[in-house]
Design a protein around this motif. Structure first.
Motif, short mmCIF file in Angstrom:
data_model
loop_
_atom_site.label_atom_id
_atom_site.label_comp_id
_atom_site.label_asym_id
_atom_site.label_seq_id
_atom_site.Cartn_x
_atom_site.Cartn_y
_atom_site.Cartn_z
N PRO A 42 -3.03 11.73 -5.56
CA PRO A 42 -2.39 10.88 -4.55
C PRO A 42 -2.39 9.39 -4.82
CG PRO A 42 -4.52 11.66 -3.75
CD PRO A 42 -4.25 12.40 -5.02
N ILE A 43 -3.03 8.92 -5.92
CA ILE A 43 -2.93 7.49 -6.25
C ILE A 43 -2.45 7.30 -7.69
CG2 ILE A 43 -4.72 6.78 -4.60
CD1 ILE A 43 -6.51 6.33 -7.17
N GLU A 44 -1.75 8.30 -8.24
CA GLU A 44 -1.40 8.23 -9.67
C GLU A 44 -0.53 7.03 -10.02
OE1 GLU A 44 2.23 11.22 -10.41
OE2 GLU A 44 0.37 12.22 -9.83
N SER A 45 0.29 6.55 -9.07
CA SER A 45 1.11 5.38 -9.38
C SER A 45 0.31 4.09 -9.32
CB SER A 45 2.30 5.29 -8.41
OG SER A 45 1.86 4.99 -7.09
N LEU A 46 -0.85 4.11 -8.66
CA LEU A 46 -1.69 2.92 -8.56
C LEU A 46 -2.65 2.80 -9.75
CD1 LEU A 46 -2.74 3.08 -4.77
CD2 LEU A 46 -0.66 2.10 -5.78
N ALA A 47 -2.98 3.92 -10.41
CA ALA A 47 -4.04 3.92 -11.42
C ALA A 47 -3.71 3.17 -12.71
CB ALA A 47 -4.43 5.37 -11.75
N PRO A 48 -2.49 3.23 -13.26
CA PRO A 48 -2.26 2.59 -14.56
C PRO A 48 -2.61 1.10 -14.63
CG PRO A 48 -0.50 4.14 -14.11
CD PRO A 48 -1.32 4.05 -12.85
N GLY A 260 -4.97 1.87 0.21
CA GLY A 260 -4.50 3.08 -0.43
C GLY A 260 -3.01 3.29 -0.33
N MET A 261 -2.36 2.54 0.55
CA MET A 261 -0.92 2.66 0.76
C MET A 261 -0.13 1.56 0.06
SD MET A 261 -0.52 5.32 2.78
CE MET A 261 0.99 5.15 3.74
N VAL A 262 -0.80 0.58 -0.50
CA VAL A 262 -0.12 -0.59 -1.04
C VAL A 262 0.31 -0.34 -2.48
CG1 VAL A 262 -0.26 -3.05 -1.52
CG2 VAL A 262 -1.37 -2.12 0.51
N ALA A 272 13.15 1.15 1.08
CA ALA A 272 12.87 -0.25 1.37
C ALA A 272 13.30 -0.63 2.78
CB ALA A 272 13.57 -1.15 0.35
N ASP A 273 14.42 -0.09 3.24
CA ASP A 273 14.88 -0.39 4.59
C ASP A 273 13.95 0.21 5.63
OD1 ASP A 273 17.01 -1.75 3.52
OD2 ASP A 273 18.41 -0.07 3.71
N VAL A 274 13.44 1.41 5.36
CA VAL A 274 12.54 2.08 6.30
C VAL A 274 11.24 1.30 6.47
CG1 VAL A 274 11.17 4.17 6.72
CG2 VAL A 274 13.50 4.35 5.80
N LEU A 275 10.70 0.82 5.36
CA LEU A 275 9.38 0.18 5.39
C LEU A 275 9.45 -1.34 5.46
CD1 LEU A 275 7.36 2.34 2.84
CD2 LEU A 275 7.61 2.62 5.31
N ALA A 276 10.62 -1.92 5.55
CA ALA A 276 10.73 -3.38 5.67
C ALA A 276 9.89 -3.88 6.83
CB ALA A 276 12.18 -3.78 5.86
N GLY A 277 9.00 -4.83 6.55
CA GLY A 277 8.13 -5.37 7.59
C GLY A 277 6.86 -4.60 7.81
N MET A 278 6.62 -3.55 7.05
CA MET A 278 5.36 -2.80 7.19
C MET A 278 4.17 -3.74 7.03
SD MET A 278 4.03 0.47 4.94
CE MET A 278 2.35 1.10 5.13
N ILE A 279 3.14 -3.53 7.82
CA ILE A 279 1.93 -4.36 7.80
C ILE A 279 0.84 -3.60 7.05
CG2 ILE A 279 0.16 -5.48 9.21
CD1 ILE A 279 2.27 -5.46 11.52
N ALA A 280 0.15 -4.27 6.15
CA ALA A 280 -0.94 -3.62 5.43
C ALA A 280 -1.99 -4.65 5.02
CB ALA A 280 -0.42 -2.89 4.19
N THR A 281 -3.17 -4.16 4.70
CA THR A 281 -4.24 -5.00 4.16
C THR A 281 -4.75 -4.36 2.87
OG1 THR A 281 -5.88 -3.84 5.51
CG2 THR A 281 -5.01 -5.93 6.36
N VAL A 390 -6.53 -9.41 2.02
CA VAL A 390 -5.25 -10.08 2.16
C VAL A 390 -4.29 -9.25 2.99
CG1 VAL A 390 -5.50 -11.32 -0.02
CG2 VAL A 390 -4.34 -9.11 0.00
N GLU A 391 -3.37 -9.95 3.65
CA GLU A 391 -2.32 -9.29 4.42
C GLU A 391 -1.11 -9.08 3.52
OE1 GLU A 391 0.85 -10.15 8.08
OE2 GLU A 391 -0.79 -11.58 7.70
N MET A 392 -0.58 -7.87 3.55
CA MET A 392 0.60 -7.52 2.77
C MET A 392 1.72 -7.10 3.71
SD MET A 392 -0.76 -7.86 -0.30
CE MET A 392 0.49 -7.15 -1.37
#
Length: 407
Positions: A42-48, A260-262, A272-281, A390-392
């Motif tokens: 579930p984090i394979e795109s984050l690992a490289p 884990g979602m960033v 991109a349109d669906v998640l535009a403005g999504m709040i994350a840390t 940080v806020e994303m």
């Protein structure tokens, strides 16, 4: 028997033995630190880019004189799949008992780190520094002072996320979290902090990773009455599916997540349109010289210095190399004490990339204090560090940093 032949045979044998010894002595010796990462799952795109951060530190060591007496530093890797403890234990076992690593950068997912530590690393006296495990459960791990991490605990990230939502006028939220050490620890920290600030957690629902359909869970979250959905999971796993199906339900107006979602792969997958403005840390980097140096070095090496946990992985690998140098050998004994020594004040400051300087100072008996890509690492008694959250937000089809909080 011919005496001359016998003497000749002996001479030849001696020459061969001496040649073998010479080759063995002249062959570059190697020191290994392992990398235990979630390359699949579930984090394979984050690992490289996280692995790239650790590889950059190793490359700098080798380019600036090598480790100890000029030995080559290697970083063999193993997978954990993030979500499967047995895979994590198998990967750690290979690194420790087959590769013979002195220490480990990793794991990434908190459950993988805990499993690998309990069943392999701690019994083998191997130091681990995780660049991504943020669960509060690591704080109380019975680890014989062998398990450390470079990002701050989710006990802190949960507080920051709660404060951030309240500051934006978000006073209620439905929460779903992946049912493991990471998800539960972060959800508990967030819920407690959010409610302490007057917020209303309308639902706090665990879910299992790896399912194709979360519509039943989404129905329960929808029924709680909040239009704000907090998803504490993984970008390539349940988090992605839940966001997609939540959007299809039309029930939520605001999407919220944590580290884990960033990942930009999440934005590409959900839209991109669906998640535009999504709040994350997420854990970030301080505004210090080390962060700027690392950013330039990472860009030159060809990876994004702002990728989640890339800087933390660089610091973990560089500190392990410094600790081995300080310890004077590739022995596992004494490495934990050496790690605390090189990462703590007082001492002459060492910044990212300054391996040659650090090596010279250590040889002279001078105390050093590493201040890295993600700040200083004054480990507390539990191996935890302070840090920056940080806020994303999603803007222009990708996650961008828009604010910060912390030390």
């Amino acid at each position: 028997m011919n005496k001359k032949l016998t003497i000749g045979a002996i001479v030849v044998a001696v020459v061969i033995v001496l040649a073998v010894v010479f080759v063995q002595q002249s062959r570059p010796q190697e020191v290994k630190i392992g990398f235990l990462g979630g390359f699949t799952g579930p984090i394979e795109s984050l690992a490289p880019p996280i692995f790239s951060g650790a590889e950059l530190a190793v490359a700098q060591v080798n380019a600036q004189g090598g480790i100890l007496d000029g030995e080559t530093l290697l970083i063999p890797s193993a997978d954990t799949s993030c979500a499967d403890a047995s895979v994590a234990v198998s990967g750690a076992d290979r690194l420790v008992n087959t590769e013979g690593v002195t220490a480990i950068v990793g794991a990434l997912c908190s459950g993988a780190t805990i499993a690998a530590a309990n069943q392999v690393a701690v019994p083998a006296n191997v130091v681990m520094i995780s660049p991504a495990s943020t669960s509060p459960a690591l704080t109380t791990l019975a680890d014989n002072d062998l398990v450390y991490r470079t990002p701050p605990s989710d006990a802190y990230q949960g507080e920051v996320l709660a404060q951030l939502l309240i500051s934006k006028g978000i006073e209620d939220a439905a929460v779903t979290y992946v049912n493991n050490d990471y998800g539960k620890g972060l959800a508990d920290a967030f819920a407690a902090a959010f409610e302490a600030r007057g917020g209303d957690v309308t639902a706090n629902l665990a879910h299992e990773d790896g399912k194709a359909d979360y519509r039943a869970e989404i129905g329960s979250l929808t029924g709680s009455g909040s239009e704000n959905l907090v998803v504490l999971a993984y970008a390539d796993g349940s988090g992605q599916t839940i966001l997609r199906q939540a959007y299809e339900s039309g029930a939520f107006s605001t999407y919220i997540g944590a580290d884990g979602m960033v990942g930009d792969a999440l934005v590409a997958a959900v839209g991109a349109d669906v998640l535009a403005g999504m709040i994350a840390t997420r854990p970030g980097t301080p505004e210090l010289p080390g962060a700027d140096l690392f950013a330039a070095q990472a860009e030159e090496a060809g990876f994004d210095p702002n990728a989640v946990f890339a800087g933390q992985a660089y610091d973990a690998a560089f500190m392990l190399a410094l600790a081995i140098e300080k310890n004077g050998s590739n022995s596992r004994d004494g490495l934990s004490a050496a790690l605390r020594d090189i990462a703590s004040a007082p001492g002459e400051v060492i910044l990212p990339g300054e391996w040659e300087k650090a090596k010279r100072l250590i040889a002279a008996g001078t105390d050093i204090n590493y201040e890295g890509a993600t700040g200083s690492h004054e480990f507390d008694a539990n191996g935890d560090v302070p840090g920056v959250i940080v806020e994303m937000t999603v803007r222009g089809g990708r996650f961008v940093e828009v604010g910060r909080a912390g030390n």
